[in-house]
Motif scaffolding. Structure first.
Motif, mmCIF file in Angstrom:
data_model
loop_
_atom_site.group_PDB
_atom_site.id
_atom_site.type_symbol
_atom_site.label_atom_id
_atom_site.label_comp_id
_atom_site.label_asym_id
_atom_site.label_seq_id
_atom_site.Cartn_x
_atom_site.Cartn_y
_atom_site.Cartn_z
ATOM 1 N N ALA A 197 0.809 -1.222 0.000
ATOM 2 C CA ALA A 197 0.000 0.000 0.000
ATOM 3 C C ALA A 197 0.836 1.263 0.000
ATOM 4 C CB ALA A 197 -0.931 0.009 1.225
ATOM 5 N N TYR A 347 0.144 9.739 -6.987
ATOM 6 C CA TYR A 347 -0.341 8.429 -6.556
ATOM 7 C C TYR A 347 -1.753 8.569 -6.007
ATOM 8 C CZ TYR A 347 -0.930 4.298 -3.629
ATOM 9 O OH TYR A 347 -1.422 3.157 -3.039
ATOM 10 N N ASN A 349 -5.246 5.853 -4.951
ATOM 11 C CA ASN A 349 -5.819 4.516 -4.846
ATOM 12 C C ASN A 349 -7.327 4.639 -5.092
ATOM 13 O OD1 ASN A 349 -6.914 2.019 -3.952
ATOM 14 N ND2 ASN A 349 -5.140 1.695 -2.630
ATOM 15 N N LYS A 354 -4.336 0.899 -7.718
ATOM 16 C CA LYS A 354 -3.289 1.878 -7.434
ATOM 17 C C LYS A 354 -2.826 2.486 -8.748
ATOM 18 C CE LYS A 354 -1.879 -1.051 -3.585
ATOM 19 N NZ LYS A 354 -2.876 -2.085 -3.902
#
Length: 824
Positions: A197, A347, A349, A354
């Protein structure tokens, strides 16, 4: 070191590592190397499937920016429809990417290691930080960081890694391990754990790094190998792969179960066969911690049980494979994380997916639209000079060659025949095609869309038309506003650097575990050598033991040390100018920040008097050199002379104060006090006379004494009167002098105030006069400019009327001329 992902670094010698058996913990049961290969292939399939979208978009974005000459910015369908028409590329996305990368290259990451436990110390934390900087310098990590940051900005992510190696192939240092930061030239060859993660992959449990090596190198390294390539997509030259073999390195965090015991000295040791044998020997001879002071396994005071328990320790397993076999490993390392760092772009999610996005990810459609509109306008503008003539056959009869070359050759005139059957009887040209305003507006909208989606606008790019008409502060604010749009990339790079330093601090104790002398680099770039893991012969303790304590890491992104030093120099000079009395105390700091080869020597010399005066404390090196310990004879004589001068000055000051007090006391003595003194003196003399009578003095002698006393009293009275008169006169003179001085000071201050006020009034009047003159001058210029514009407009209007009349007259005369007439 290899310039690619680093597989070829093992050409310099053996790979440092501890070989071991395959894992057998629950969930990690690997029976043999065949099962290990199968586990790696399954992970590769899962990782590529989860990572494929990011890899595809990474490749598309890079080709869009850096491969524009190959029509990377044109949609294939639009390109097919415009076949035979101009298809130009105006890469407006490249400059913002270059500016973000340039901003990063102007900064310098500053790492700091801080103690985080009782066993840690500031001295060891400085050694850790110095070793990290030394590792980066030896690895040329600054070039690696710049390259991978460019991948993150232009493609969405970059990658590098850290691996141990031996300092030398042979000779001194052949058994000393060191760490190196290794570049991964193609980040798409890295397959990360789909379940991690962290944007920087700090929590990844598995990872694959692929690499190509030539057939010759493969045969020299692995003569028993099968030369079967691992199937890795998006990693091909396209024309050289038939002479290469693709191999891969596989990392995995695996658990190792073991028993641990807490000892009576507070340490924790592994409960292995050696510790069991030691405990049995001590128990057999009755040696305990309480009686003999030996270190034994501690016991629970309530239950009496030994403090032993089972635990799981995580290690990093490293294996090198090709398409069919295990080439090296498995090796095991006592590291907390897999040493492969991902440098993230943007970035996010989204529902478990992702996404790593580049700076221009959302600007591609606007760029394609701009290329299409600009190419269309270029095509239309090329047709402007080719507006055709409208003629009849009779008009150009006999002059066909000249008219056929009308749009190619530059001719001073074109002959023609007057055709009475045609309107006006002469050829005329159609109106030229004008650029469509709608297409120009759409192109401008595309430019604005590119800027809006990237976050960089014209002032920050240097394209603003009003740059010369706005203040410097306004331009700085525009630039800062644009920097906010790209700060996410700088922040991601900072996170990747912090993870890199955390990994190095974790890997250094197990890698640099031997007694040695290492070079460390301070935050100011100064290098020095330190001993690590060295045993003290007097106590037997390990000095600079890197395995003790826990340390935290902080990395900040800021100006380079050169820029920071220049800013510090400017600040110190400004401070010294504002507070001149502090300049001598900071002279060494000013000299230290001067950009000169002798700056440190100047600072060292300026520190000597500061140390002798006790303003600053000497360093260990200065103490060893005796700086400030003894003063030479000349300095001692100078100090003694200064002390004597100070004492003499203090004595003179005390005497002057006492004299002033006596004079003031005399001046303030009242007539009553004077009479009191007289009466006391007379009383003393009468007492003396009475005492003489009492002891039997005759009357004559008493009379003589009384007369003498009266004479003495009179003389003293005269003296007192003279002293009082003199004191009163001095007091009056002092009062007059003080009053005169006070009056002169008041008059002087009043004159100075009036002069200052007069000067301020004159300056204000002068400024107002200049402002009025400037206003009148601008008003006159505007009036002249307006008159000139009106004159030009009138002249232009008159010229247009004249041309219109001449044209009408020419048409009328042409209509009246015979048919064979010609025109120039």
């Amino acid at each position: 070191m290899s310039g690619n992902s680093g597989d070829n670094y093992d050409l310099i010698g053996s790979i440092p590592g501890s070989p071991g058996t395959l894992p057998n913990s629950p969930g990690f049961e690997i029976e043999d190397k065949g099962a290990l290969l199968s586990r790696i292939r399954n992970f590769y399939d899962d990782g590529v499937g989860a990572w494929e979208e990011n890899r595809r978009m990474h490749s598309e974005d890079l080709n869009f920016i850096y491969n524009a000459e190959a029509m990377g910015q044109w949609d294939p369908v639009v390109l097919q429809n415009r076949r035979g028409k101009p298809c130009y590329t105006f890469n407006r996305c490249l400059q913002p990417v270059n500016m973000v990368v340039a901003d990063m290259r102007q900064t310098r990451p500053a790492g700091k290691v801080r103690p985080a436990s009782d066993g840690a110390s500031e001295a060891i934390s400085d050694i850790f930080a110095g070793l990290c900087r030394s590792i980066e310098q030896c690895s040329r990590a600054d070039q690696i960081y710049k390259e991978q940051f460019k991948f993150a900005v232009a493609g969405g992510f970059g990658a590098w890694r850290i691996m141990p190696t031996y300092m030398q192939d042979d000779g001194e240092g052949a058994f000393d391990q060191v760490l190196r930061v290794i570049n991964i030239s193609n980040p798409q060859t890295v397959v990360w754990d789909p379940q991690c993660a962290d944007a920087c992959a700090g929590d990844a449990n598995r990872c694959i790094v692929a690499e190509r090596i030539s057939d010759e190198i493969y045969e020299s390294l692995y003569p028993n190998g099968d030369m079967v390539s691992l199937n890795v997509s998006r990693d091909s030259y396209g024309w050289y792969t038939d002479k290469e073999v693709r191999i891969a390195e596989y990392f995995e965090r695996v658990p190792r179960e073991k028993w641990i015991a807490k000892m009576t000295d507070g340490t924790v040791r592994e409960y292995d066969a050696d510790l069991k044998a030691t405990e049995a020997h001590l128990e057999e001879h009755g040696l305990t911690f309480e009686k003999s002071g030996v270190t034994r396994i501690a016991t629970n005071k309530k239950t009496g049980k030994l403090l032993i328990r089972k635990t799981t320790k995580w290690q990093i397993m490293w294996v090198k494979i090709d398409g069919s076999s295990v080439l090296e490993g498995p090796y095991y390392y006592d590291w907390k994380r897999i040493p492969v760092i991902r440098c993230p772009g943007r970035y996010i999610n989204i529902e478990g997916r992702k996404k790593f996005q580049s700076l221009i990810r959302h600007s591609k459609d606007a760029q394609r639209s701009y290329n299409s509109r600009a190419s269309d306008m270029i095509e239309r503008s090329a047709l402007l000079p080719k507006a055709p003539y409208l003629v009849t056959e009779a008009m150009i009869k006999g002059y066909e060659p000249e008219w056929n070359q009308a749009n190619v050759a530059s001719r001073p005139y074109l002959p023609y025949n007057v055709d009475k059957n045609a309107p006006d009887g002469m050829p005329f040209r159609t109106q030229p095609l004008d650029l469509p305003q709608g297409a120009m507006a759409l192109a401008q909208m595309s430019i604005q869309d590119i800027q809006a989606t990237i976050g960089y606008f014209d002032p920050a790019l240097g394209n603003s038309e009003d740059m010369n008409r706005v203040s410097g502060k306004a331009l700085v604010q525009h630039t800062k506003r644009s920097d906010l749009g790209s700060f996410e990339f700088i922040d991601g790079f900072s996170s990747a650097l912090q993870l890199t330093w955390e990994m190095m601090v974790d890997m250094i104790p197990s890698t640099m575990d031997s007694e040695r002398v290492e070079r460390i680099i301070g935050h100011d770039g100064i290098e020095k050598m330190v001993d690590i893991n060295k045993e003290d012969p007097s106590t037997g303790d390990i000095m600079n033991d890197l395995s003790k304590g826990t340390y935290d890491v902080e990395v900040t992104i800021g100006p380079s040390f050169q820029s920071a030093r220049q800013e510090a120099l400017d600040t110190l000079i400004s401070f010294a100018e504002a507070m001149p009395q502090s300049a001598p105390a900071i002279g060494d700091l000013i000299a230290k920040n001067i950009d000169s080869p002798d700056a440190q020597e100047m600072a060292n010399r300026l520190r000597i008097p500061l140390i002798q005066q006790g303003i600053i404390q000497p360093t260990e090196k200065e103490k060893a050199a005796g700086v400030g310990a003894q003063k030479n004879q000349q300095q001692q004589m100078q100090e003694q002379e200064q002390q004597l001068n100070m004492q003499l000055l203090q004595g003179k000051t005390t005497k002057m104060t006492a004299d002033a007090a006596i004079a003031q006391s005399r001046a303030q003595t009242s007539p009553t006090e004077q009479q009191k003194i007289q009466f006391e003196t007379a009383g003393k003399h009468l007492a003396n006379i009475k005492l003489a009578n009492e002891i039997g003095s005759d009357a004559k002698q008493a009379q003589t004494d009384a007369q003498s006393a009266q004479l003495d009293l009179a003389a003293k009275h005269v003296n007192h009167l003279q002293d009082a008169t003199h004191a009163a006169r001095e007091h009056s003179q002092d009062m007059v002098q003080d009053h005169q001085q006070h009056t002169a000071g008041v008059l002087k201050d009043r004159a100075a105030s009036q002069e200052k006020l007069s000067m301020e009034r004159e300056e204000h009047a002068h400024e107002m006069r200049l402002e009025r003159e400037r206003f009148e001058h601008e008003k006159a210029l505007n009036h002249d400019r307006h008159n000139m514009e009106m004159d030009l407009a009138r002249e232009k209007h008159a010229l247009d009327l004249k041309n219109a009349k001449e044209l009408a007259s020419a048409k009328a005369s042409a209509a009246r001329k015979p048919k064979s007439a010609t025109t120039a």
